[in-house]
Structure formats: C-alpha cells, structure tokens
Design a protein around this motif. Structure first.
Motif, PDB file in Angstrom:
ATOM      1  N   SER A 262     -30.638  23.497 -29.676  1.00 45.60           N
ATOM      2  CA  SER A 262     -30.504  24.942 -29.180  1.00 45.60           C
ATOM      3  C   SER A 262     -29.068  25.735 -29.242  1.00 45.60           C
ATOM      4  CB  SER A 262     -30.652  25.094 -27.714  1.00 45.60           C
ATOM      5  OG  SER A 262     -32.030  24.439 -27.458  1.00 45.60           O
ATOM      6  N   GLY A 263     -29.216  26.637 -29.780  1.00 44.15           N
ATOM      7  CA  GLY A 263     -27.912  27.631 -30.013  1.00 44.15           C
ATOM      8  C   GLY A 263     -27.655  28.828 -28.966  1.00 44.15           C
ATOM      9  N   VAL A 264     -27.070  29.720 -29.287  1.00 38.32           N
ATOM     10  CA  VAL A 264     -26.790  30.978 -28.432  1.00 38.32           C
ATOM     11  C   VAL A 264     -28.186  31.758 -28.154  1.00 38.32           C
ATOM     12  CG1 VAL A 264     -25.726  33.146 -28.170  1.00 38.32           C
ATOM     13  CG2 VAL A 264     -24.327  31.047 -28.759  1.00 38.32           C
ATOM     14  N   PRO A 265     -28.797  31.812 -29.440  1.00 40.12           N
ATOM     15  CA  PRO A 265     -30.236  32.772 -29.324  1.00 40.12           C
ATOM     16  C   PRO A 265     -31.060  32.259 -28.333  1.00 40.12           C
ATOM     17  CG  PRO A 265     -29.497  32.585 -31.589  1.00 40.12           C
ATOM     18  CD  PRO A 265     -28.653  31.741 -30.942  1.00 40.12           C
ATOM     19  N   GLU A 266     -31.342  30.784 -28.534  1.00 43.24           N
ATOM     20  CA  GLU A 266     -32.167  30.072 -27.631  1.00 43.24           C
ATOM     21  C   GLU A 266     -31.773  30.139 -26.185  1.00 43.24           C
ATOM     22  OE1 GLU A 266     -32.769  29.351 -31.673  1.00 43.24           O
ATOM     23  OE2 GLU A 266     -30.947  28.754 -30.464  1.00 43.24           O
ATOM     24  N   ILE A 267     -30.392  29.890 -25.994  1.00 37.90           N
ATOM     25  CA  ILE A 267     -29.990  29.923 -24.484  1.00 37.90           C
ATOM     26  C   ILE A 267     -30.349  31.436 -23.906  1.00 37.90           C
ATOM     27  CG2 ILE A 267     -27.921  29.825 -23.147  1.00 37.90           C
ATOM     28  CD1 ILE A 267     -26.770  27.771 -25.070  1.00 37.90           C
ATOM     29  N   GLU A 268     -30.046  32.396 -24.598  1.00 37.96           N
ATOM     30  CA  GLU A 268     -30.367  33.882 -24.201  1.00 37.96           C
ATOM     31  C   GLU A 268     -31.843  33.902 -23.743  1.00 37.96           C
ATOM     32  OE1 GLU A 268     -28.649  36.307 -27.248  1.00 37.96           O
ATOM     33  OE2 GLU A 268     -26.450  36.038 -26.282  1.00 37.96           O
ATOM     34  N   LEU A 269     -32.694  33.497 -24.645  1.00 35.06           N
ATOM     35  CA  LEU A 269     -34.246  33.519 -24.434  1.00 35.06           C
ATOM     36  C   LEU A 269     -34.308  32.764 -23.107  1.00 35.06           C
ATOM     37  CD1 LEU A 269     -35.762  33.057 -27.892  1.00 35.06           C
ATOM     38  CD2 LEU A 269     -35.701  35.205 -26.526  1.00 35.06           C
ATOM     39  N   MET A 270     -33.946  31.458 -23.003  1.00 38.97           N
ATOM     40  CA  MET A 270     -34.411  30.774 -21.779  1.00 38.97           C
ATOM     41  C   MET A 270     -33.787  31.182 -20.473  1.00 38.97           C
ATOM     42  SD  MET A 270     -34.249  26.953 -23.004  1.00 38.97           S
ATOM     43  CE  MET A 270     -32.726  26.939 -23.822  1.00 38.97           C
ATOM     44  N   ALA A 271     -32.410  32.027 -20.564  1.00 34.69           N
ATOM     45  CA  ALA A 271     -31.984  32.494 -19.358  1.00 34.69           C
ATOM     46  C   ALA A 271     -32.835  33.697 -18.808  1.00 34.69           C
ATOM     47  CB  ALA A 271     -30.490  32.773 -19.792  1.00 34.69           C
ATOM     48  N   GLU A 272     -33.194  34.522 -20.076  1.00 35.85           N
ATOM     49  CA  GLU A 272     -33.822  35.756 -19.571  1.00 35.85           C
ATOM     50  C   GLU A 272     -35.213  35.485 -18.902  1.00 35.85           C
ATOM     51  OE1 GLU A 272     -35.454  39.813 -21.786  1.00 35.85           O
ATOM     52  OE2 GLU A 272     -34.058  38.498 -22.729  1.00 35.85           O
ATOM     53  N   ALA A 273     -35.803  34.274 -19.425  1.00 33.95           N
ATOM     54  CA  ALA A 273     -37.127  34.204 -18.956  1.00 33.95           C
ATOM     55  C   ALA A 273     -37.109  32.977 -17.355  1.00 33.95           C
ATOM     56  CB  ALA A 273     -37.981  33.258 -20.041  1.00 33.95           C
ATOM     57  N   GLY A 274     -35.966  32.738 -17.280  1.00 38.58           N
ATOM     58  CA  GLY A 274     -35.884  31.954 -16.044  1.00 38.58           C
ATOM     59  C   GLY A 274     -36.435  30.555 -16.174  1.00 38.58           C
ATOM     60  N   VAL A 275     -36.280  30.034 -17.601  1.00 39.67           N
ATOM     61  CA  VAL A 275     -36.476  28.519 -17.867  1.00 39.67           C
ATOM     62  C   VAL A 275     -35.501  27.720 -17.584  1.00 39.67           C
ATOM     63  CG1 VAL A 275     -37.383  27.080 -19.780  1.00 39.67           C
ATOM     64  CG2 VAL A 275     -38.233  29.396 -19.448  1.00 39.67           C
ATOM     65  N   VAL A 276     -35.825  26.650 -16.635  1.00 36.11           N
ATOM     66  CA  VAL A 276     -34.861  25.333 -16.518  1.00 36.11           C
ATOM     67  C   VAL A 276     -34.605  24.827 -17.726  1.00 36.11           C
ATOM     68  CG1 VAL A 276     -34.250  23.304 -15.262  1.00 36.11           C
ATOM     69  CG2 VAL A 276     -35.640  25.296 -14.180  1.00 36.11           C
ATOM     70  N   GLY A 277     -33.359  24.449 -17.907  1.00 34.69           N
ATOM     71  CA  GLY A 277     -33.106  23.907 -19.099  1.00 34.69           C
ATOM     72  C   GLY A 277     -32.906  22.341 -18.872  1.00 34.69           C
ATOM     73  N   VAL A 278     -33.671  21.210 -19.185  1.00 33.15           N
ATOM     74  CA  VAL A 278     -33.348  19.867 -18.896  1.00 33.15           C
ATOM     75  C   VAL A 278     -33.067  19.058 -19.970  1.00 33.15           C
ATOM     76  CG1 VAL A 278     -34.768  17.674 -17.854  1.00 33.15           C
ATOM     77  CG2 VAL A 278     -35.442  20.078 -17.169  1.00 33.15           C
ATOM     78  N   VAL A 279     -31.817  18.803 -19.837  1.00 32.53           N
ATOM     79  CA  VAL A 279     -30.994  17.878 -20.759  1.00 32.53           C
ATOM     80  C   VAL A 279     -31.224  16.607 -20.628  1.00 32.53           C
ATOM     81  CG1 VAL A 279     -29.553  20.139 -21.409  1.00 32.53           C
ATOM     82  CG2 VAL A 279     -28.618  18.102 -19.542  1.00 32.53           C
ATOM     83  N   LEU A 280     -31.399  15.684 -21.667  1.00 31.56           N
ATOM     84  CA  LEU A 280     -31.696  14.346 -21.793  1.00 31.56           C
ATOM     85  C   LEU A 280     -30.631  13.551 -22.673  1.00 31.56           C
ATOM     86  CD1 LEU A 280     -35.503  14.939 -22.568  1.00 31.56           C
ATOM     87  CD2 LEU A 280     -34.202  14.622 -20.442  1.00 31.56           C
ATOM     88  N   PRO A 281     -29.512  13.204 -21.834  1.00 38.43           N
ATOM     89  CA  PRO A 281     -28.382  12.568 -22.430  1.00 38.43           C
ATOM     90  C   PRO A 281     -28.990  11.053 -22.818  1.00 38.43           C
ATOM     91  CG  PRO A 281     -27.919  12.717 -20.157  1.00 38.43           C
ATOM     92  CD  PRO A 281     -29.295  13.640 -20.422  1.00 38.43           C
ATOM     93  N   GLY A 282     -29.768  10.496 -22.365  1.00 40.43           N
ATOM     94  CA  GLY A 282     -30.385   9.255 -22.695  1.00 40.43           C
ATOM     95  C   GLY A 282     -30.742   9.181 -24.201  1.00 40.43           C
ATOM     96  N   ALA A 283     -31.595  10.346 -24.433  1.00 41.14           N
ATOM     97  CA  ALA A 283     -32.081  10.185 -25.935  1.00 41.14           C
ATOM     98  C   ALA A 283     -31.019  10.510 -26.821  1.00 41.14           C
ATOM     99  CB  ALA A 283     -32.939  11.444 -25.918  1.00 41.14           C
ATOM    100  N   SER A 284     -29.879  11.304 -26.591  1.00 42.45           N
ATOM    101  CA  SER A 284     -28.586  11.419 -27.265  1.00 42.45           C
ATOM    102  C   SER A 284     -28.080  10.193 -27.606  1.00 42.45           C
ATOM    103  CB  SER A 284     -27.946  12.278 -26.806  1.00 42.45           C
ATOM    104  OG  SER A 284     -28.186  13.685 -26.759  1.00 42.45           O
ATOM    105  N   VAL A 285     -27.930   9.163 -26.528  1.00 45.32           N
ATOM    106  CA  VAL A 285     -26.982   8.022 -26.781  1.00 45.32           C
ATOM    107  C   VAL A 285     -27.986   7.014 -27.549  1.00 45.32           C
ATOM    108  CG1 VAL A 285     -26.681   5.648 -25.310  1.00 45.32           C
ATOM    109  CG2 VAL A 285     -25.910   8.213 -24.529  1.00 45.32           C
ATOM    110  N   GLY A 286     -29.517   7.151 -27.077  1.00 48.73           N
ATOM    111  CA  GLY A 286     -30.381   6.120 -27.765  1.00 48.73           C
ATOM    112  C   GLY A 286     -30.429   6.500 -29.554  1.00 48.73           C
ATOM    113  N   LEU A 287     -30.529   7.742 -29.530  1.00 43.59           N
ATOM    114  CA  LEU A 287     -30.519   8.063 -31.213  1.00 43.59           C
ATOM    115  C   LEU A 287     -29.190   8.277 -31.920  1.00 43.59           C
ATOM    116  CD1 LEU A 287     -33.406  10.846 -30.695  1.00 43.59           C
ATOM    117  CD2 LEU A 287     -33.709   8.600 -31.591  1.00 43.59           C
ATOM    118  N   GLY A 288     -28.162   8.212 -31.030  1.00 48.75           N
ATOM    119  CA  GLY A 288     -26.839   8.316 -31.621  1.00 48.75           C
ATOM    120  C   GLY A 288     -26.445   9.676 -32.108  1.00 48.75           C
TER     121      GLY A 288
END
Length: 397
Positions: A262-288
């Motif tokens: 996600s970048g700035v356009p995606e963040i703005e869309l989610m913020a406007e719609a009130g969508v919770v952003g669930v981030v998954l650091p375990g996937a980043s660690v697992g996938l490097g």
C-alpha cells in the motif's frame, strides 16, 4: 487503554496508567477499576474473593489477534527452505507448493485431528497472553471441507478458555477442481455460504485479492453478494500488488489485511472509508520482505491493528507480541500505538465492543507482566511474557 481514540496517531503521554490499582470483577465483566486500597475495603464489605498480587506487575487487557490461519494440518518447511534459497512466494505457489499443499494435507486430516491441532496452537497463544483469536478457514476449498474447518473452529471454541472468532476464507484461492475463479466463487455463494449462515458457523467472510487468487472485479462482486446475505466482510489486500484496498474501501469492509504494497493513495482510500488496516509483521518476517507502512497509515488517520497471520506457509512463528515489538521498532511506532494495535484497535477490526480495554462493563480479559513499567513489555521485544492471565475473570494461567 480505555480513553484512547480508535484512529490515527497516539503518544505514550495519552496512556492512562494507574499506580497501585485494583480491578473489581463481577461475574465475567469488569465492574470497576480504582486504587487497590479503595477496592480492597469495598471487596471486604461485600464479601468478594480476593486475588492479591504483591510483586510489581503491569496489568493490561488481554491481547487480541485479529488475523490467523491456525486451523490446518501438515508443515510447509520445504516451502521455507525454497524461499530462503531465493524462490519467491509466487514461484513456490506456481510449482505446487504454497496454499494448495496445505489444502491437500488439511483435506486428508480427520475432524478430530484438526480439533487437536487447533487446540494445541490456540492454547499456546493463550499462554502468551492472547485471550481472543480470529481463525480463518480456507484450507478446504470444497463445501464439505470448508464446513469441516468451520465446525472444527466452533468445537475448539466451545472447549477452550479463550475466544475463537471464525472467518470463512473459502475464497482463499481457486482449487484445481474448478475451471475458473468465477465458477468457483459462484459455487461458494450458492452452495457454501447459505449453509454457513444457516448453521451459524461464521459471521465474517474474507477473500484473497492477488495474482494467484482472485481479481478485484471478482472479489467486489463476491463481497457485495456476501454482504447482501448478511455477512460482515474483510479482505486480504495489497500483499504483493495494490488493488485489494480499493475493493475494501468500496465495500466498507471491516478491515483490509496485509497492506505491504500500500502507498499514499491506498491509505487515503481506506482512511476515508473507515477501513481498519490490519498489518501482519509475521508474514514480512516469514517472507523476508518489508513491513506494511504502519507509520504512514497511522499518520494518515487509519485505525491500525497488528495481527500475527499465524499460518503454515508465510508466517509460521505465530508469536504476536514478538511481531508487534519488531514492527514497532522498524516502523517507529510509539508504545501506545503498538499496544493499541493488539488490544482495542484489534477488537475494532473484529467489530467486538466488549473487550480490549480495562473499563467498566468490559470482559475481564486481563494479563499481568512481571515488570515495573509498561515500557518493559515491548523493550524486551516479546521475550517478556505475561505470567498471570484471566479470561472473563477466571484465572487460566
């Protein structure tokens, strides 16, 4: 955590810390939080039982993991060895590994085997402070096998002290038995979701939007029809490419999960719609790979939750507290933002209003760390675990 806003940035100065405090519990809910001496006198007058803790400890709400895949059979250690040798997640999936490998093993497992595997993982989570855990189906990909998974989650939930929140992720990817994604999604809408609704096996629906899974157009139509059937919806979005967050915003999903791309356009869309952003650091660690841009998301006014994504492929570690601490260090999150992401903001991702804070009327889901100050919890980067855990007022550890 009771007086913090749901969205956007948080400073540690906003955290309300009560020294030498006590909690009065009536049945399974918190009746009052006040000074220990004040509550001690009241408890003695009313004949309450006492649980007195004399050593210095930090009490906080039980952790909430808003995104897991812990109902599965088998291992993907071979996938991991290929990945650390340089193969990409998508390359492994195309060569017969990945999700379909777990699908084969989960289909072969009996219901009893899956119940025992799920209970073992869930109890480990509970021992590490997780008192509420979302669990997805999605390794069945047939009506019978998806129902089996959801029934397993329901059975384990009935037998365990922590709460398991089921999500139907039958739209994880198109199984080889179907000629097209469109055909498979129609099959789910016509044959699976009505049964899930009738048997009350899940109130939530998820779909994976990605090159190896489903397109934006397919996902949008599927989610809108699921909403018309009465389901809440969430989306696996923007893990490797953008587009999923746009769909999540359009349907006003409860959450968009992953968001590494996600970048700035995606963040703005989610913020406007009130969508919770669930981030998954375990996937980043697992996938490097890099983390989701949690700092930019918070600065953009999003409610950010942090979840483990515990699964056999991309996130096998499953330690929510370790992952939250690592994300916080990498993304420069305040202690308040990180703790919020695994308590009341994670509850909001699941639309649960009865937990995530220590406040009157909330479930008495509480964890106590052997520490002098709350900063110690993340300072040890997840190695400091709670040594006392209460679920709905009952001491379970």
């Amino acid at each position: 955590m009771a007086n913090l806003p749901l969205h956007g940035t948080l400073s540690d100065e906003q955290l309300e810390v009560q020294e030498e405090a006590g909690v009065l519990v009536q049945n399974d809910k918190i009746e009052r939080v006040d000074s220990y001496q004040t509550l001690l006198a009241e408890a003695k007058r009313q004949g309450y039982s006492l649980q007195e803790i004399e050593q210095p400890m930090v009490l906080m709400p039980g952790l909430i993991d808003a995104h897991t895949h812990i109902c599965f059979a088998g291992s993907r250690a071979r996938d991991y060895s290929l990945r650390v040798s340089g193969k990409s997640y998508l390359e492994i999936a195309r060569s017969g590994g990945g999700i379909l490998d777990t699908v084969r093993k989960t289909r072969q497992a009996t219901r009893e085997e899956l119940v025992q595997l799920l209970k073992k993982r869930a109890l480990r989570h509970l021992s590490e402070g997780v008192t509420t855990c979302e669990v997805k189906s999605g390794y069945g990909l047939t009506v019978a096998d998806e129902l089996k998974m959801l029934q397993v989650i329901q059975e384990a939930d009935n037998e365990l002290p922590l709460d398991l929140i089921p999500t139907c992720l039958a739209a994880h990817m198109c199984p080889p038995e179907f000629g097209s994604s469109h055909e498979y999604l129609n099959y789910l809408l016509q044959e699976l979701l009505p049964v899930v609704r009738e048997q009350q096996l899940a109130q939530r629906i998820d779909i994976f939007i990605e090159e190896t899974a489903f397109s934006e157009a397919e996902a949008l139509a599927y989610l809108q029809k699921a909403q018309a059937m009465g389901f809440a919806v969430t989306v696996h979005a923007d893990q490797f490419s953008t587009g999923g967050s746009k769909v999540a915003a359009e349907v006003k999903a409860c959450s968009a999960d992953h968001l590494e791309a996600s970048g700035v356009p995606e963040i703005e869309l989610m913020a406007e719609a009130g969508v919770v952003g669930v981030v998954l650091p375990g996937a980043s660690v697992g996938l490097g790979m890099h983390y989701a841009p949690a700092r930019k998301m918070l600065d953009g006014g999003i409610c950010v939750a942090i979840a483990s994504d515990w699964n056999p492929g991309s996130a096998p570690m499953g330690d929510l507290l370790v992952q939250a601490a690592l994300l916080g260090a990498a993304e420069k999150l305040t202690i308040a933002e990180t703790l919020a992401g695994i308590t009341f903001r994670a509850a909001h991702a699941l639309r649960l209003t009865d937990r995530g804070t220590l406040a009157t009327g909330q479930l008495a889901d509480m964890i106590a760390f052997p520490a002098e100050t709350y900063q110690e919890i993340l300072y040890h980067q997840g190695k400091l675990k709670p040594t006392i855990i209460w679920k709905e007022g009952k001491r379970v550890l």
